[in-house]
Design a protein around this motif. Structure first.
Motif, short mmCIF file in Angstrom:
data_model
loop_
_atom_site.label_atom_id
_atom_site.label_comp_id
_atom_site.label_asym_id
_atom_site.label_seq_id
_atom_site.Cartn_x
_atom_site.Cartn_y
_atom_site.Cartn_z
N UNK A 17 0.83 -1.21 0.00
CA UNK A 17 0.00 0.00 0.00
C UNK A 17 0.87 1.26 0.00
N UNK A 18 1.75 1.37 0.97
CA UNK A 18 2.67 2.51 1.02
C UNK A 18 3.95 2.24 0.25
N UNK A 19 4.30 0.98 0.16
CA UNK A 19 5.54 0.62 -0.52
C UNK A 19 5.43 -0.78 -1.11
N UNK A 20 6.30 -1.07 -2.05
CA UNK A 20 6.26 -2.35 -2.73
C UNK A 20 7.26 -3.32 -2.11
N UNK A 21 6.77 -3.99 -1.04
CA UNK A 21 7.57 -4.99 -0.35
C UNK A 21 6.63 -5.90 0.44
N UNK A 22 7.18 -6.99 0.99
CA UNK A 22 6.39 -7.93 1.78
C UNK A 22 7.18 -8.32 3.02
N UNK A 23 6.51 -9.03 3.95
CA UNK A 23 7.23 -9.48 5.14
C UNK A 23 8.32 -10.48 4.78
N UNK A 24 8.13 -11.21 3.67
CA UNK A 24 9.15 -12.16 3.24
C UNK A 24 10.39 -11.44 2.72
N UNK A 25 10.18 -10.39 1.90
CA UNK A 25 11.31 -9.61 1.39
C UNK A 25 12.14 -9.04 2.54
N UNK A 27 12.38 -10.13 5.70
CA UNK A 27 13.10 -11.18 6.42
C UNK A 27 14.35 -11.59 5.64
N UNK A 28 14.19 -11.80 4.35
CA UNK A 28 15.33 -12.23 3.52
C UNK A 28 16.44 -11.17 3.56
N UNK A 29 16.06 -9.89 3.49
CA UNK A 29 17.08 -8.82 3.55
C UNK A 29 17.81 -8.87 4.89
N UNK A 30 17.06 -8.96 5.98
CA UNK A 30 17.67 -8.98 7.32
C UNK A 30 18.56 -10.20 7.51
N UNK A 31 18.12 -11.30 6.98
CA UNK A 31 18.85 -12.57 7.19
C UNK A 31 20.12 -12.66 6.34
#
Length: 228
Positions: A17-25, A27-31
């Motif tokens: 809605x505000x940005x084009x990302x998901x909770x999966x994206x 997590x993958x970035x953080x990991x």
């Protein structure tokens, strides 16, 4: 909460809605942010089978998907991950924000509305986003911690579906503001209850099912694009 000196409340979903990302994206970035390119490549290859499972689970129940997916954070150091979330915003999420989202939130602020981020995403991921937009309140999911590490379990019910609508209604009631004058913005059919709860629902980049609902009910539809 004391009664707000505001005319209305504008509730915004975050991912999609505000940005084009998901909770999966996220997590993958953080990991993988600290991994070398080759180690990152092999980690992602190993994670791919899980992604297929999560996609199927999300179609069955987004609430269940969130509960299961967040268990990936189990035993991760909470302080380290929270610090990384700030870097993730600067180096990844900020570029994913829709410019129209900035304008829309600014418009609500100029009108004197109380702006709230209402999301199933994790609080420490959402906080830098909230600070960037200058919103008034954040209602987000939170992971339990034990001995400085995440347990992988949420502290409350996932902020998905009907639960989002419940939290929205409670917030507006405590603020002393009628839902009839409130706004809600979302891209997903899973947020249908939240959108139906307010007098001014707005479908942003809606999914096929949500677009059909918006057209049938004459809801506003906004098409927001990522900056090139």
């Amino acid at each position: 909460m004391e009664s707000l000196e505001k005319k209305s409340i504008a509730f915004f979903d975050v991912d999609g809605t505000l940005l084009s990302s998901t909770i999966a994206h996220c997590y993958i970035w953080l990991r993988t942010s600290a991994l070398s390119p080759i180690h990152k490549f092999f980690w992602i290859i190993g994670f791919l089978p899980k992604i297929v499972y999560y996609l199927i689970l999300d179609r069955i129940s987004r609430e269940r998907f969130n509960q299961v997916f967040y268990r990936n954070y189990r035993n991760m150091d909470a302080a380290t991950v929270k610090a990384l979330a700030t870097d993730m915003f600067q180096n990844y999420l900020r570029q994913k924000i829709f410019p129209e989202a900035i304008s829309q939130i600014e418009e609500h602020r100029e009108q004197g509305d109380h702006v709230v981020l209402l999301t199933g995403s994790l609080d420490f991921i959402v906080q830098p986003i909230a600070e960037f937009f200058g919103v008034d309140s954040v209602l987000a999911a939170k992971l339990a911690e034990q001995n400085g590490k995440f347990t992988g379990e949420l502290t409350t019910e996932p902020l998905i579906g009907e639960q989002k609508a419940i939290v929205l209604k409670e917030f507006a009631e405590q603020a002393g503001i009628s839902l009839d004058v409130c706004y809600a913005y979302s891209d997903s059919q899973s947020d249908l209850a939240m959108l139906e709860a307010v007098g001014n629902p707005v479908a942003v980049n809606p999914s096929k099912a949500l677009r059909q609902k918006a057209l049938e009910t004459d809801w506003e539809i906004h098409e927001w694009m990522q900056a090139s």
